[in-house]
Design an enzyme around this catalytic site. Structure first.
Site, PDB file in Angstrom:
ATOM      1  N   ASP A   1      40.604 -27.033  23.290  1.00 59.10           N
ATOM      2  CA  ASP A   1      39.235 -27.278  22.827  1.00 59.10           C
ATOM      3  C   ASP A   1      39.089 -28.546  21.979  1.00 59.10           C
ATOM      4  O   ASP A   1      37.993 -29.050  21.812  1.00 59.10           O
ATOM      5  CB  ASP A   1      38.736 -26.075  21.996  1.00 59.10           C
ATOM      6  CG  ASP A   1      39.679 -25.715  20.852  1.00 59.10           C
ATOM      7  OD1 ASP A   1      40.729 -26.376  20.715  1.00 59.10           O
ATOM      8  OD2 ASP A   1      39.390 -24.780  20.089  1.00 59.10           O
ATOM      9  N   HIS A   2      40.187 -29.088  21.468  1.00 62.76           N
ATOM     10  CA  HIS A   2      40.087 -30.229  20.554  1.00 62.76           C
ATOM     11  C   HIS A   2      40.144 -31.575  21.284  1.00 62.76           C
ATOM     12  O   HIS A   2      39.290 -32.419  21.121  1.00 62.76           O
ATOM     13  CB  HIS A   2      41.229 -30.194  19.528  1.00 62.76           C
ATOM     14  CG  HIS A   2      40.991 -29.262  18.385  1.00 62.76           C
ATOM     15  ND1 HIS A   2      40.874 -27.906  18.544  1.00 62.76           N
ATOM     16  CD2 HIS A   2      40.861 -29.488  17.053  1.00 62.76           C
ATOM     17  CE1 HIS A   2      40.677 -27.348  17.356  1.00 62.76           C
ATOM     18  NE2 HIS A   2      40.664 -28.280  16.436  1.00 62.76           N
TER      19      HIS A   2
ATOM     20  N   ASP B   1      45.311 -23.298  12.950  1.00 65.70           N
ATOM     21  CA  ASP B   1      44.058 -23.999  12.673  1.00 65.70           C
ATOM     22  C   ASP B   1      43.461 -23.375  11.424  1.00 65.70           C
ATOM     23  O   ASP B   1      43.442 -22.144  11.284  1.00 65.70           O
ATOM     24  CB  ASP B   1      43.089 -23.850  13.851  1.00 65.70           C
ATOM     25  CG  ASP B   1      41.901 -24.773  13.684  1.00 65.70           C
ATOM     26  OD1 ASP B   1      41.850 -25.811  14.353  1.00 65.70           O
ATOM     27  OD2 ASP B   1      41.027 -24.463  12.843  1.00 65.70           O
TER      28      ASP B   1
ATOM     29  N   ARG C   1      32.864 -29.548   7.772  1.00 65.55           N
ATOM     30  CA  ARG C   1      33.563 -30.555   6.964  1.00 65.55           C
ATOM     31  C   ARG C   1      32.816 -31.881   7.016  1.00 65.55           C
ATOM     32  O   ARG C   1      32.412 -32.304   8.102  1.00 65.55           O
ATOM     33  CB  ARG C   1      34.989 -30.774   7.486  1.00 65.55           C
ATOM     34  CG  ARG C   1      35.854 -29.587   7.192  1.00 65.55           C
ATOM     35  CD  ARG C   1      37.291 -29.768   7.583  1.00 65.55           C
ATOM     36  NE  ARG C   1      38.025 -28.635   7.060  1.00 65.55           N
ATOM     37  CZ  ARG C   1      39.115 -28.120   7.585  1.00 65.55           C
ATOM     38  NH1 ARG C   1      39.643 -28.670   8.655  1.00 65.55           N
ATOM     39  NH2 ARG C   1      39.690 -27.083   7.033  1.00 65.55           N
TER      40      ARG C   1
ATOM     41  N   SER D   1      42.579 -29.390   6.942  1.00 67.46           N
ATOM     42  CA  SER D   1      43.170 -28.874   8.170  1.00 67.46           C
ATOM     43  C   SER D   1      44.577 -28.294   7.983  1.00 67.46           C
ATOM     44  O   SER D   1      45.255 -28.577   7.006  1.00 67.46           O
ATOM     45  CB  SER D   1      43.224 -30.041   9.161  1.00 67.46           C
ATOM     46  OG  SER D   1      44.320 -29.953  10.004  1.00 67.46           O
TER      47      SER D   1
ATOM     48  N   ARG E   1      46.876 -29.062  10.091  1.00 67.34           N
ATOM     49  CA  ARG E   1      47.733 -29.891  10.937  1.00 67.34           C
ATOM     50  C   ARG E   1      49.059 -30.202  10.234  1.00 67.34           C
ATOM     51  O   ARG E   1      49.095 -30.819   9.179  1.00 67.34           O
ATOM     52  CB  ARG E   1      47.004 -31.178  11.362  1.00 67.34           C
ATOM     53  CG  ARG E   1      46.655 -32.121  10.252  1.00 67.34           C
ATOM     54  CD  ARG E   1      45.710 -33.205  10.738  1.00 67.34           C
ATOM     55  NE  ARG E   1      44.386 -32.654  11.006  1.00 67.34           N
ATOM     56  CZ  ARG E   1      43.249 -33.346  10.911  1.00 67.34           C
ATOM     57  NH1 ARG E   1      43.273 -34.615  10.573  1.00 67.34           N
ATOM     58  NH2 ARG E   1      42.088 -32.778  11.154  1.00 67.34           N
TER      59      ARG E   1
HETATM   60  C1  MIC Z   1      39.969 -29.460  11.801  1.00 69.08           C
HETATM   61  O1  MIC Z   1      38.894 -28.857  11.755  1.00 69.08           O
HETATM   62  O2  MIC Z   1      40.293 -30.334  10.987  1.00 69.08           O
HETATM   63  C2  MIC Z   1      40.970 -29.074  12.864  1.00 69.08           C
HETATM   64  C3  MIC Z   1      41.109 -30.216  13.780  1.00 69.08           C
HETATM   65  O3  MIC Z   1      40.493 -27.983  13.608  1.00 69.08           O
HETATM   66  C4  MIC Z   1      42.283 -28.719  12.175  1.00 69.08           C
HETATM   67  C5  MIC Z   1      43.421 -28.544  13.075  1.00 69.08           C
HETATM   68  C6  MIC Z   1      44.008 -29.824  13.566  1.00 69.08           C
HETATM   69  O4  MIC Z   1      44.137 -30.786  12.816  1.00 69.08           O
HETATM   70  O5  MIC Z   1      44.368 -29.833  14.738  1.00 69.08           O
HETATM   71  C7  MIC Z   1      42.219 -27.504  11.259  1.00 69.08           C
HETATM   72  O6  MIC Z   1      41.162 -27.186  10.763  1.00 69.08           O
HETATM   73  O7  MIC Z   1      43.264 -26.904  10.963  1.00 69.08           O
HETATM   74 FE1  SF4 Z   2      37.169 -27.511  16.044  1.00 70.29          FE
HETATM   75 FE2  SF4 Z   2      38.188 -27.626  13.562  1.00 70.29          FE
HETATM   76 FE3  SF4 Z   2      35.691 -28.458  14.084  1.00 70.29          FE
HETATM   77 FE4  SF4 Z   2      36.228 -25.896  14.178  1.00 70.29          FE
HETATM   78  S1  SF4 Z   2      36.348 -27.196  12.382  1.00 70.29           S
HETATM   79  S2  SF4 Z   2      35.017 -27.047  15.670  1.00 70.29           S
HETATM   80  S3  SF4 Z   2      38.314 -25.879  15.007  1.00 70.29           S
HETATM   81  S4  SF4 Z   2      37.602 -29.352  14.848  1.00 70.29           S
END
Ligand code: MIC
Ligand code: SF4
Length: 656
Positions: free
Chosen positions: A64-65, A119, A379, A547, A549
């Site tokens: 999905d990313h 995540d 965010r 995140s 990550r």
């Molecule tokens: C995000 O919202 O920052 C992400 C992308 O979903 C991350 C995960 C990632 O960096 O792949 C998260 O929230 O953990």
């Molecule tokens: Fe995707 Fe992270 Fe955004 Fe949720 S917050 S939609 S998991 S990138």
């Protein structure tokens, strides 16, 4: 003793440790979730553990990313995940099926279960009554291999909801209100548990909006009871068998209590550029808006999109505004297509984006210079949108739709006067069309051998960590201030395609601090490493916010970083640092932060021995000629992981 819901579920999953706030515990994980941006590394790490099959009740991999697919890397990742996951006994949700958290809520999450996801918004499933926690990919890989997940037994904040939401006020406003009280820091090691008479009025998707954005509080997770609303949601999804009634005991104990009267909440926003910079929309009325984006795992349920469609129906968006809509799941997109709401959105001028994270992770739709972007996301860290100086306001769907019509931040309660629009009343559907054809089932054990893993050259095995040195000869490679997020450490957006290739991705560590014409952070770090020095990062409060990550630890590790000294460090990032053998410490006296400069040479003698037992280390600043103390705040297990040179080595040692 009367128990809260959090401790009831933790108790039924406890494998190790004392269930007492502040003690380290190990819990059994029933379900895991991975997504493609963290999942390839998680799967590569799982592979390196030498296991053939996952040992959880259910493991699901979502794509999905990384959907933009500029260059072959993303497609390579998708194919690797599809073949690898099915081979090891997991489900695979194909690209186009939607955002992991929303699909997991719809199709897999269960009241009373534990879910670990790579995540940070995994706590979305707390809306259905799961204990759902975000973690680094390595921790998830260990859980997939049947290992316990370790966490600090949390303090529980009981949030008593009373009243019902007024017209034009939504679940997003509830969590924004809570963020205005608890803020994004100081909540590490806590769980937000909702209870009280106001809970009954909130549907599961509304609860999930609240638990989703609990991630921004920095709590371990958030949870709602499982009640009639939960039963109705599961029945609509044809999953009634998953329902279990669950709630806290009537006089349950909480470490802290918060009272929220839903009827007093008004439309709110998280103004630029922090999710806890909360203002009322009424006070910001009339700020010019050039972009409105609706979607993300926070706000793209059926109710959210139907609300937007009802407000925009038979109208055209303001000429100054570009409107993008990314439905959270294929299920929701399909319902909108079938009931005509999609046509209302298109007619109004909405640009329909695919069911995926999309602009939320900086995959397109960056706003223009100095232009305000209003988003229903979770965010708004500076630069996350793809524009370094962005102005992103986080809002609920009602406020987003109002801004799309007026071209200004507009309190949606003004819509009846401005346009004669009545507040939409969207009831949840009693039955939704179920179509799991984009979710591939695990291969049967006797069929698994027949699946060949597709592994392209862009998928590179993550590098191994090193043992900590006895004497740390440190060089301060970066002095960064407060609230440095994982987006600052390891940018996503267009760099996401490098997630499966650490040496390449590592070139962009702390990219936002790089200045044109000067060596990058990565170049300086590698030069220092070649000279036999150990990289040190000095940070302020809430280091590593955001995140899950693990690349924000894995890539710095590759560049030779051995120590992070901060005023405070966020939970998931701290665990990731330990997993990749970077020692996280905090200043004993935060005033010492101001005495350190970039390029200072540091030394810690007995570094390795201190990791074994000491509570503090003494760091000598050779350049400025003074010493300062740092606290180690590590569990026995974390010390062993660091001494073993990271979690992968540690897990191998334990197995042998
Ligand atoms: C995000 O919202 O920052 C992400 C992308 O979903 C991350 C995960 C990632 O960096 O792949 C998260 O929230 O953990
Ligand atoms: Fe995707 Fe992270 Fe955004 Fe949720 S917050 S939609 S998991 S990138």
């Amino acid at each position: 003793m009367s128990e809260n819901l959090t401790y009831k579920i933790l108790k039924s999953h406890l494998l190790e440790g004392r269930l007492e706030a502040g003690c380290e515990i190990g819990i059994r994980i029933d379900q895991t979730l991975t997504q493609d941006a963290t999942g390839t590394t998680a799967m590569l790490l799982f592979e390196s553990m030498g296991l053939d099959r996952v040992l959880t009740n259910l493991s699901v991999s979502y794509v999905d990313h990384n959907m933009a697919m500029f260059g072959p890397e993303n497609h390579n990742d998708h194919l690797y995940l599809q073949t690898m996951v099915r081979k090891i006994g997991g489900y695979h949700s194909r690209p186009g099926n939607g955002i992991c958290h929303q699909i997991h809520l719809e199709r897999f999450a269960r009241p009373g279960a534990t879910l670990l996801g790579s995540d940070s918004h995994t706590p979305t499933a707390g809306g259905i009554g799961s204990i759902a926690i975000g973690a680094g990919g390595l921790d998830v890989a260990v859980a997939m291999a049947g290992g316990p997940f370790y966490l600090t037994a949390p303090k529980v904040v009981g949030i008593n909801l009373t009243g019902t939401l007024p017209k034009w006020v939504c679940a997003k406003d509830v969590i924004l209100k809570i963020l205005s009280i608890l803020s994004t820091h100081g909540n590490v090691g806590c769980v937000a548990e909702y209870h009280g008479p106001g809970v009954a009025s909130l549907t599961v998707p509304q609860r999930a909006t609240i638990t989703n954005m609990g991630a921004e509080l920095g709590v371990t997770t958030s949870i709602f009871p499982a009640d009639e609303q939960t039963s109705a949601f599961l029945s609509a999804q044809e999953r009634s068998e998953a329902f279990r009634k669950l709630c806290a005991d009537p006089d349950a104990e909480y470490d802290r209590r918060l009272e929220i009267d839903l009827s007093t909440i008004e439309p709110l926003t998280a103004a630029p550029s922090s999710p806890d910079n909360i203002k009322s929309i009424a006070e910001l009325n009339d700020i010019d808006v050039h972009q409105v984006l609706i979607g993300s795992c926070t706000n793209s349920s059926y109710r959210d999109l139907m609300t937007v469609a009802a407000i925009l129906k038979s109208r055209t968006i303001h000429s100054q505004v570009e409107l993008g809509i990314a439905p959270g799941s294929r299920q929701v997109l399909n319902i909108l297509a079938q009931n005509g709401a999609l046509s209302d959105l298109i007619t109004a001028g909405g640009r329909i984006l695919e069911s995926a994270c999309g602009p939320c992770i900086g995959q397109g739709q960056s706003p223009g210079d100095g232009k305000v972007s209003v988003r229903t996301f979770n965010r708004n860290f500076k630069g996350r949108s793809g524009n370094k100086d962005d102005q992103v306001y986080l809002v609920g769907p009602e406020t987003a739709a109002a801004a799309a019509l007026t071209g200004k931040l507009t309190d949606p309660r003004r819509l009846p006067d401005l346009f004669g629009i009545e507040c939409p009343k969207i009831d949840e559907l009693k039955k939704v069309p179920i179509d799991d054809s984009m979710i591939e089932a695990p291969a049967k054990p006797d069929q698994a051998d027949k699946i060949e893993i597709i592994r392209s050259a862009s998928i590179v095995a993550p590098p191994a960590a090193e043992l900590p040195p006895e004497t740390l000869r440190g060089e301060v490679l970066l002095l960064c201030g407060n609230k440095v997020t994982t987006d600052h450490i390891m940018p996503a957006g267009t760099f996401l395609k490098l997630r499966s290739n650490v040496p390449e991705y590592a070139k962009y560590v702390f990219n936002c601090f790089n200045e044109e014409g000067r060596p990058t952070f990565a170049e300086r770090a590698l030069t220092s490493k070649k000279a036999g020095k150990h990289g040190v990062i000095i940070a302020g409060d809430s280091y590593g916010q955001g995140s899950s990550r693990e690349h924000a630890a894995l890539c710095p590790m590759y560049l030779g970083i051995k120590l992070v000294v901060a005023k405070t460090i966020e939970r998931i990032h701290k665990a990731n640092l330990v997993n990749f053998a970077i020692t996280p410490v905090t200043f004993a006296d935060t005033g010492d932060y101001d005495r350190i400069k970039q390029d200072d040479q540091l030394e810690v003698t007995d570094f390795r021995s201190s990791l074994a037992a000491a509570d503090t280390i003494t760091v000598k600043n050779i350049t400025a000629d003074f010493e300062f103390q740092c606290q180690l705040n590590l569990s026995e297990r974390e010390r062993k992981i660091l001494l073993a040179g990271g979690k992968l080595n540690y897990t191998k040692v334990i197995k042998e």
